[in-house]
Write a protein that holds these residues in place. Structure first.
Motif: not given
Length: 139
Positions: A54-63, A73-83
């Motif tokens: 899971l990565g962001t355009d600001r250079g952060k990423s999580w395996l 945990g970081p993937a739970l932030g996808l809730l309510n995100q638009k594709v």
């Protein structure tokens, strides 16, 4: 193209018709599942049983991996995100881009089915062990 689902085949990949759809549920069990269930729209799921980034355009990423639920945990932030787009590559990779420039990338697993996408009418795309993609189109 399948008239029922909007699935589009290109030379090296399939476009999965989730643009503008919202993640309505994140489920954790022996895998990680994104559910797209909205009024007046067909239900889709993306189930991941392999490792993903899971990565962001600001250079952060999580395996993220199901073997370590705390890493999800970081993937739970996808809730309510638009594709913005979902691309299933014929080599077995899956790439999901979200409107806030978050990307989820799932490579194929050498031994297992790393991910699958389900949709209306029996639509199923599966990343094959060792790479490749199987597609069952909607009836």
């Amino acid at each position: 193209m399948s008239e029922n689902t909007g699935l589009v085949e290109e030379t090296a990949y399939w476009l999965i018709p989730l643009q503008g759809r919202t993640v309505t549920q994140c489920q954790i069990d022996y895998g990680f599942t994104l559910v797209f269930l909205e009024p007046d729209a067909p239900m889709f799921t993306i189930r991941i049983e392999g490792k993903f980034v899971l990565g962001t355009d600001r250079g952060k990423s999580w395996l993220c991996a199901r073997e370590d639920p705390t890493a999800l945990g970081p993937a739970l932030g996808l809730l309510n995100q638009k594709v913005e787009s979902v691309v299933a590559y014929k080599n077995g990779d899956l790439e999901v881009t979200f409107a806030y420039r978050t990307n989820l990338c799932v490579p194929p697993d050498s031994n297992y089915e790393a991910w699958q996408v389900t949709g209306p009418g029996g639509l199923l795309l599966v990343s094959l062990p060792g790479g490749g993609l199987s597609v069952w189109r909607a009836r």
